[in-house]
Every structure is written in structure tokens, then in C-alpha cells.
Enzyme design. Structure first.
Site, short mmCIF file in Angstrom:
data_model
loop_
_atom_site.label_atom_id
_atom_site.label_comp_id
_atom_site.label_asym_id
_atom_site.label_seq_id
_atom_site.Cartn_x
_atom_site.Cartn_y
_atom_site.Cartn_z
CE LYS A 214 -3.56 2.26 2.76
NZ LYS A 214 -4.48 2.19 3.88
CD GLU A 220 9.10 -6.01 7.45
OE1 GLU A 220 8.81 -4.91 6.92
OE2 GLU A 220 8.82 -6.31 8.61
N GLY A 274 -4.95 -1.74 5.02
CA GLY A 274 -4.11 -2.86 4.55
C GLY A 274 -4.76 -4.22 4.81
NE ARG A 275 -6.80 -3.74 10.87
CZ ARG A 275 -6.18 -2.57 11.03
NH1 ARG A 275 -5.02 -2.34 10.46
NH2 ARG A 275 -6.74 -1.60 11.75
CD GLU A 361 -2.32 -4.44 11.46
OE1 GLU A 361 -1.30 -5.14 11.52
OE2 GLU A 361 -2.70 -3.90 10.40
CG HIS A 392 -5.02 -35.55 16.51
ND1 HIS A 392 -5.10 -36.76 17.16
CD2 HIS A 392 -6.02 -35.54 15.59
CE1 HIS A 392 -6.09 -37.46 16.63
NE2 HIS A 392 -6.67 -36.74 15.67
CE LYS A 517 4.32 -0.79 8.69
NZ LYS A 517 3.40 -0.11 7.79
O1 F6P Z 1 1.42 -4.93 9.46
C1 F6P Z 1 1.19 -3.57 9.54
C2 F6P Z 1 0.81 -2.98 8.26
O2 F6P Z 1 0.75 -1.61 8.42
C3 F6P Z 1 -0.49 -3.55 7.74
O3 F6P Z 1 -1.60 -2.84 8.13
C4 F6P Z 1 -0.23 -3.57 6.30
O4 F6P Z 1 -1.09 -4.44 5.67
C5 F6P Z 1 1.21 -4.03 6.25
O5 F6P Z 1 1.81 -3.30 7.29
C6 F6P Z 1 1.94 -3.86 4.96
O6 F6P Z 1 1.96 -2.53 4.55
P1 F6P Z 1 2.16 -2.14 3.04
O7 F6P Z 1 1.02 -2.74 2.26
O8 F6P Z 1 2.12 -0.64 3.01
O9 F6P Z 1 3.47 -2.68 2.58
#
Ligand code: F6P
Length: 560
Positions: A214, A220, A274-275, A361, A392, A517
Site C-alpha cells: 500500500k 521487508e 491494509g488488512r 490489528e 490432536h 516499523k
Molecule cells: O502490518 C502492519 C501494516 O501496516 C499492515 O496494516 C499492512 O497491511 C502491512 O503493514 C503492509 O503494509 P504495506 O502494504 O504498506 O506494505
């Protein structure tokens, strides 16, 4: 009624429920389950789905009181504000309109006065066109070969939802057929092991990388994207990026800066959290590349069906509202801090991990939407595994240890039925026998008297006694298709929103994650300067200094 300066716990409806807990403590599910009228009132059907929440520790009176709580929380108004595009995510000053991502073409849903549905469909049409080009082989890679494999690079909401949907439909006969000869993989973790595993067996010549972020700033994802860019350009030259890398983002300027042609970027908008983004290009692009747009469109339609149900059905028959209220009841009144998500379906193995993010979240908050510290807990600890594997693993604790409200999710018709001649039942019936048996075992338990009648030896009776009275609900889906996966997703998304609306929190921001972050920044700088200039460790406590020292001294990381 809760206002901006009062909390829901100050309302009469909340206090009334607090008092009602004493009445419920005197009941046992064994007795509640014998009241057929009560049970019948706790079952409902919508669009092929069947919900039974009669095994909740609740009476008809409890449900009335919970509906009064919904009123006190102004739930109807909050739902309507969400669908009207009001900036209900107030700390980020944003609308919350993921429902617009799956709205029919002729719907009108406005953000800041503008109908967003045409923009949504522009992107969907672009995805349809692009995915058809890739799938038909009319778009080829740098060496002229068709791109049959896709690696989607993203994390959090840019990963978990698409992975859940992919895993859920990959053995559905229609989806399976349409994905023949293709692979979809997901690279999320910055651990280089995840890169190695994802590119193992892939040829850059036939691979398309979809960078999903986003913000296009997530550490990462960006390092993983650079790593795969290197993998492609080393094999095929710098110009191959144009054919082998595309992006999904709200930040098209950064996409271009990264070196991806903006024409090969698929937009979404800041009113999509995002979620909550799996129904945007975040999920729709990788899934359409794998299964074709027509399959993914069914997923969107399933979610849209629930959106309409959620928006227009009276609360006493509204599935996400009832589920949300029951979760509030379990967490805030009965004091159960966790919830187990137990799909009796291997295809739903990634459902609990996705809902963990959607729920925890969203609702793991310590202050009200107006910034008041909360004297009550919000959110619940979500976890789960498909049955029967979970049985199990952790069911011992659920049956005899802590009380964990359980969501049992079952499927009537298997995606891949098997019946072996001579077996008592089909393999799916065997699975579903467990789906039907477990909720009753939790509700009824087993008494010492029953065990005595079964001639269980005295010394084992305490060990084999189960108190029962452990709540669960059962959701039965007719089959697991792209459509019903969309329904399931939207039920949980809206259920989480209902919980947050009642608790009076902002379910759509995530400041705790934002904190995470930035925390690694200082360590990253230190690792760089220690490795390149031998700089001494500085500014960390004794524990972290010791750990870092050991890591630096013994690590075999390549030196920069
Ligand atoms: O995990 C935290 C978050 O801010 C989520 O809300 C989001 O989906 C994710 O990081 C990844 O963010 P981005 O889509 O901006 O890379």
C-alpha cells in the site's frame, strides 16, 4: 447512550449486561440446549449459509440485552457512517470503504463527495485485461517465453488475505482447472530463507513478480522486491524489469521511482485499510493471474452479498452483527480473552492467520476513538487450525483447561470428495463427524456419574471428567467456492468492525504496528556501522548489547 466523553461501559445497557452475567453463571449449556425454542431462535440462514449459535452461553434475554447494547453504542449509525464514506478512521482522517471494492458496477459509494465505484471498476477492468494477456501468453517475458509463474511480494494485509483466498480455492474444481500449468507463490518474510524457498525451482524467464505494498515503503517488502529485481536482472538484464515486474500500491510515484512502469501499476486508495485490502488489486491481481478474473469476480460477489446483508438486515437476523455482539459478550462480560477459529476444511488453513491480523490489528486497542483510556479490554486473542489437526494439538486445553469460545466452520460438499469402497463413511463424512461432535462435547462435557456408569476406575474419574459449558458456534457453508470464500471473509471483516463499534474504539488504525516499523532502525544503523567501520555498540541496554555483540562476533554474514 455513549457520547464522545463517555464510554460504553458507563451506559445502562452495559451495566445491565454486567448484572446479567450472574444469571448466566447459574446456567449450564446442558440445560440451555434442551430448550428447543431457544435453540431455534439462535439459528439462521442467509444466502446458503447456516449459522447456529445456540451453544453460546446466552439466553434469549441475553440477546435482547446485547441488542440494547448495540443501540447504546449507536451501532446502526456507525455502520451507516462507514458505508457513507465518513472519515470514521479519525486518527488517519480516512474513510473506511473496503465494501466499495466489491460493489456492483452500478452502485454509488462516495468518499469525499466522489463516487469511487467507477475508479474501482477501472482498476478491475485493467486487471482483467492484464491477467488475460499473461494467461493467454500474449504478454511474454524478456526472452519471449510466457509467464506461467507469479511471485507476489508483500507482507501483512498485502499478503495474508490473498494467501488465505488462494489456499481456500486452489482445490475447488473450477479454480483448479483454470490454474492448470500455473503457480502462485507469496514472499512475505524478510528472512532470506523465504526468498530462497520462493524462487526455488522457478525460472526468471517465466516468472512475473508482483510487488504489493500500500505504502511502497514497508522495509521487508521493499528489500524483498529489490532482491527479486536483482534475481531477474542478473539473469535477463536491466530492461527485463519492464516485462517481469508489476506493482500494486496507493503510492504510484514510489512505484515509478523503484523502476516499475506506472502503466504496469495497479492502484488502490487510502480508504482501503491494509488488512481489508484483499478485495482490491492487492488480492485481485495475483488471484486473477492464477485463476482468471471470472473466478475472482465470484469471490467479490460473495463478499458483496454479505455487505448488503450487513447493511440492510435487522440486527436480530444480521450475521456479522450477532457474531460481533456475541464476541463482545464473551470478551467483556464472560471474561474469555481468546477465540479459536476451527475450520473443518484443510482449504481454510490460512483463514485463522488472516483473521488474526484483521481482528487483532483492528481491535487490540487501549484507548477509545476519542483517546480516553479504556477501563475494559478490547480485542481477543485469535488462533486456530483446521480440524481435525487441531484436535490432536491444542483441544485438550479447550476441553479441560481454559475456556475458549470456538468458531466451528464446516462445509457441506467437499471440493475433492473421496469414498473408499467398504469404508463406513466417505472421507468428508469422517471429517464432518468431528465437526458435529466437538461442539457438543464442549457444551455437555462429561460428569463423574456418567463415568461411574461406564465403569471407569475411580482414580481416573477426575482426569476424565469434563465440566462442559464451553461456548461455541457453528457456521455451515454449502460448499467452498470463490463465492463462499468471499462471504466468509466479509462476515469476519464486519464482525470485527461491529466489535470495535461497540467497544467505541478505532478499528481501522494500527499505531502499535507503526511503532514496530521504526524500532529496528537504530539496530540496522548500528549493524551497518559496526560491520563497515567496526564502530562500538552504543545506546543499547545491557541485554541487547550482549546479544548484539554475540551476533556480530559469531555471525557469518557477508561483509558489506
Ligand atoms: O502490518 C502492519 C501494516 O501496516 C499492515 O496494516 C499492512 O497491511 C502491512 O503493514 C503492509 O503494509 P504495506 O502494504 O504498506 O506494505
Amino acid at each position: 447512550m455513549a457520547s464522545s466523553t463517555t464510554l460504553i461501559c458507563d451506559t445502562e445497557a452495559w451495566k445491565d449486561l454486567k448484572g446479567h452475567v450472574e444469571d448466566i453463571k447459574k446456567t449450564h449449556l446442558r440445560d440451555l440446549m434442551s430448550d428447543a425454542n431457544r435453540c431455534q431462535s439462535m439459528m439462521m440462514e442467509f444466502d446458503g449459509l447456516f449459522l447456529d449459535y445456540s451453544r453460546q452461553r446466552a439466553t434469549i434475554e441475553t440477546m435482547d440485552k446485547l441488542l440494547k447494547l448495540a443501540k447504546a453504542a449507536q451501532l446502526a449509525e456507525k455502520i451507516s457512517r462507514m458505508f457513507s464514506g465518513d472519515h470514521i478512521n479519525s486518527t488517519e482522517n480516512r474513510s473506511v470503504l473496503h465494501a466499495a471494492l466489491r460493489a456492483p458496477k452500478d452502485a454509488v459509494i462516495k468518499a469525499d463527495g466522489k463516487n469511487v465505484v467507477p475508479e474501482v471498476w477501472n482498476v478491475l477492468d485493467k486487471i482483467k485485461d492484464f491477467s488475460e494477456k499473461i494467461r493467454s501468453g500474449s504478454w511474454v517475458g524478456a526472452t519471449g517465453k510466457p509467464l506461467k509463474d507469479v511471485v507476489a511480494v508483500g507482507i501483512g494485509g498485502s499478503f495474508l488475505g490473498p494467501l488465505f483466498v488462494h489456499t481456500a480455492i486452489q482445490t475447488d474444481p473450477e479454480a483448479l482447472e483454470s490454474a492448470k500449468g500455473r503457480q502462485l507463490r507469496f514472499l512475505a518474510n524478510i528472512d532470506p530463507v523465504d526468498v530462497a524457498r520462493n524462487i526455488n525451482g522457478l525460472n526468471p524467464e517465466t516468472t512475473l513478480v508482483v510487488v504489493v505494498s500500500k505504502t511502497f515503503t514497508t522495509a521487508e517488502t521493499m528489500l524483498n522486491a529489490r532482491t527479486l529485481r536483482e534475481w531477474i536482472t542478473t539473469a535477463l538484464g536491466a530492461s527485463a524489469v519492464a516485462k517481469h515486474m508489476v506493482a500494486v500500491s496507493t503510492n504510484l510515484a514510489l512505484v515509478e521511482k523503484f523502476g516499475i512502469d506506472p502503466n504496469n501499476a495497479f492502484a488502490f486508495w487510502d480508504w482501503v485499510g491494509g488488512r481489508y485490502s484483499v478485495c482490491s488489486a492487492v488480492g485481485v491481481l495475483p488471484l486473477s493471474l492464477q485463476y482468471g478474473f471470472s473466478v475472482v469476480e465470484k469471490f467479490l460477489k460473495g463478499a458483496s452479498s454479505i455487505d448488503q446483508h450487513f447493511q440492510s438486515t435487522p440486527f436480530e437476523k444480521n450475521i456479522p452483527v450477532l457474531l460481533g455482539l456475541l464476541s463482545v459478550w464473551n470478551v467483556s462480560f464472560l471474561g474469555y480473552p481468546a477465540r479459536a477459529i476451527l475450520p473443518y476444511s484443510q482449504a481454510l488453513e490460512k483463514f485463522a492467520p488472516h483473521i488474526q491480523q484483521v481482528s487483532m490489528e483492528s481491535n487490540g486497542k487501549g484507548v477509545s476513538i476519542d483517546g480516553l483510556p479504556l477501563p475494559y479490554e478490547t480485542g481477543e486473542i485469535d488462533f486456530g487450525e483446521p480440524g481435525t489437526n487441531g484436535q490432536h494439538s491444542f483441544y485438550q486445553l479447550i476441553h479441560q483447561g481454559r475456556v475458549i469460545p470456538c468458531d466451528f466452520i464446516g462445509i457441506v460438499k467437499s471440493q475433492q470428495p473421496v469414498y473408499l469402497k467398504g469404508e463406513v463413511v466417505s472421507n468428508h463424512d469422517e471429517l464432518m463427524s468431528n465437526f458435529f461432535a466437538q461442539p457438543d462435547a464442549l457444551a455437555y462435557g462429561k460428569t463423574p456419574e456418567q463415568l461411574q456408569k461406564e465403569n471407569v476406575s475411580e482414580n481416573l474419574i477426575p482426569h476424565k471428567t469434563f465440566s462442559g459449558n464451553r461456548p461455541s458456534l457453528s457456521l455451515l457453508l454449502p460448499e467452498l467456492t470463490a463465492y463462499s470464500v468471499g462471504q466468509l471473509l466479509a462476515i469476519y471483516e464486519h464482525r470485527v468492525a461491529v466489535q470495535g463499534f461497540v467497544w467505541g474504539i478505532n478499528s481501522f488504525d494500527q499505531w502499535g504496528v507503526e511503532l514496530g516499523k521504526v524500532l529496528a532502525t537504530q539496530v540496522r544503523k548500528q549493524l551497518h556501522s559496526s560491520r563497515t567501520q567496526g564502530t562500538a555498540l552504543e545506546g543499547f541496554n545491557y541485554s541487547t548489547t550482549t546479544l548484539l555483540k554475540r551476533y556480530l562476533e559469531t555471525s557469518s554474514e557477508p561483509q558489506i
